[in-house]
Design a protein around this motif. Structure first.
Motif, short mmCIF file in Angstrom:
data_model
loop_
_atom_site.label_atom_id
_atom_site.label_comp_id
_atom_site.label_asym_id
_atom_site.label_seq_id
_atom_site.Cartn_x
_atom_site.Cartn_y
_atom_site.Cartn_z
N ILE A 172 -6.85 -1.30 3.92
CA ILE A 172 -5.67 -1.97 4.17
C ILE A 172 -5.85 -2.52 5.67
N PHE A 186 -8.27 1.14 -0.52
CA PHE A 186 -7.84 -0.24 -0.44
C PHE A 186 -8.19 -1.05 0.95
N LYS A 245 1.91 -2.66 -1.01
CA LYS A 245 1.37 -3.89 -1.90
C LYS A 245 0.34 -3.13 -2.89
N HIS A 246 -0.10 -2.00 -2.91
CA HIS A 246 -0.96 -1.45 -3.81
C HIS A 246 -0.68 -0.17 -4.79
N MET A 266 -0.49 -2.55 -10.20
CA MET A 266 -0.17 -1.65 -9.09
C MET A 266 -0.83 -0.33 -9.72
N LYS A 267 -1.33 0.46 -9.01
CA LYS A 267 -1.84 1.82 -9.17
C LYS A 267 -0.73 2.71 -9.15
N GLY A 307 0.98 2.01 1.54
CA GLY A 307 0.55 1.45 0.32
C GLY A 307 1.31 0.46 -0.52
#
Length: 141
Positions: free
Chosen positions: A139, A137, A28-29, A1-2, A26
């Motif tokens: 999304i 990402f 999930k990211h 994860m960022k 975000g």
């Protein structure tokens, strides 16, 4: 994860709004942090504007950059172009994105006028956060 940091002068409004929007888009990211170089207190009008956008932030508190336990970030965002010129160096060479969003605290007038300014800023930050996430990402397919 960022990891993403939203940096501001006092972590009172725009950075708090962006933290909530980026946590939403975000989830999930990203692991999202916001902090200020100086200590402030979160704006009640920022809380009201976010509540009107159905994104409550009453539990959010102003945080200092020096209080974060993280040492590196993948992304650093700033929503004040003037303040971005005063940013410290960040280890790890994170990607810096600067958005020129007006400071709603500078608007004068009665509370309803000020709240309208915070609502406009809330919407601008929502748009910027969505675009940031979409570009990096994807999304939304």
């Amino acid at each position: 994860m960022k990891k993403l940091l939203i940096i501001s002068d006092k972590n009172e409004a725009r950075s708090q709004m962006a933290e909530k929007w980026l946590n939403y888009y975000g989830k999930k990211h990203l692991k999202v942090y916001s902090a200020g170089i100086n200590k402030g207190s979160i704006s009640i009008l920022a809380q009201k504007a976010m509540a009107e956008a159905v994104m409550d932030i009453p539990e959010y508190k102003s945080k200092l950059l020096s209080d974060l336990n993280e040492d590196t970030f993948d992304f650093v965002l700033c929503f004040d172009k003037g303040f971005s010129e005063k940013l410290p160096e960040f280890p790890g060479n994170p990607e810096l994105s600067v958005f020129d969003v007006p400071n709603p605290a500078m608007v004068e007038g009665e509370e309803n006028v000020k709240l309208q300014a915070y609502n406009v800023v809330c919407n601008a930050i929502d748009d910027a956060c969505f675009i940031f996430m979409q570009k990096r990402f994807k999304i939304v397919q």
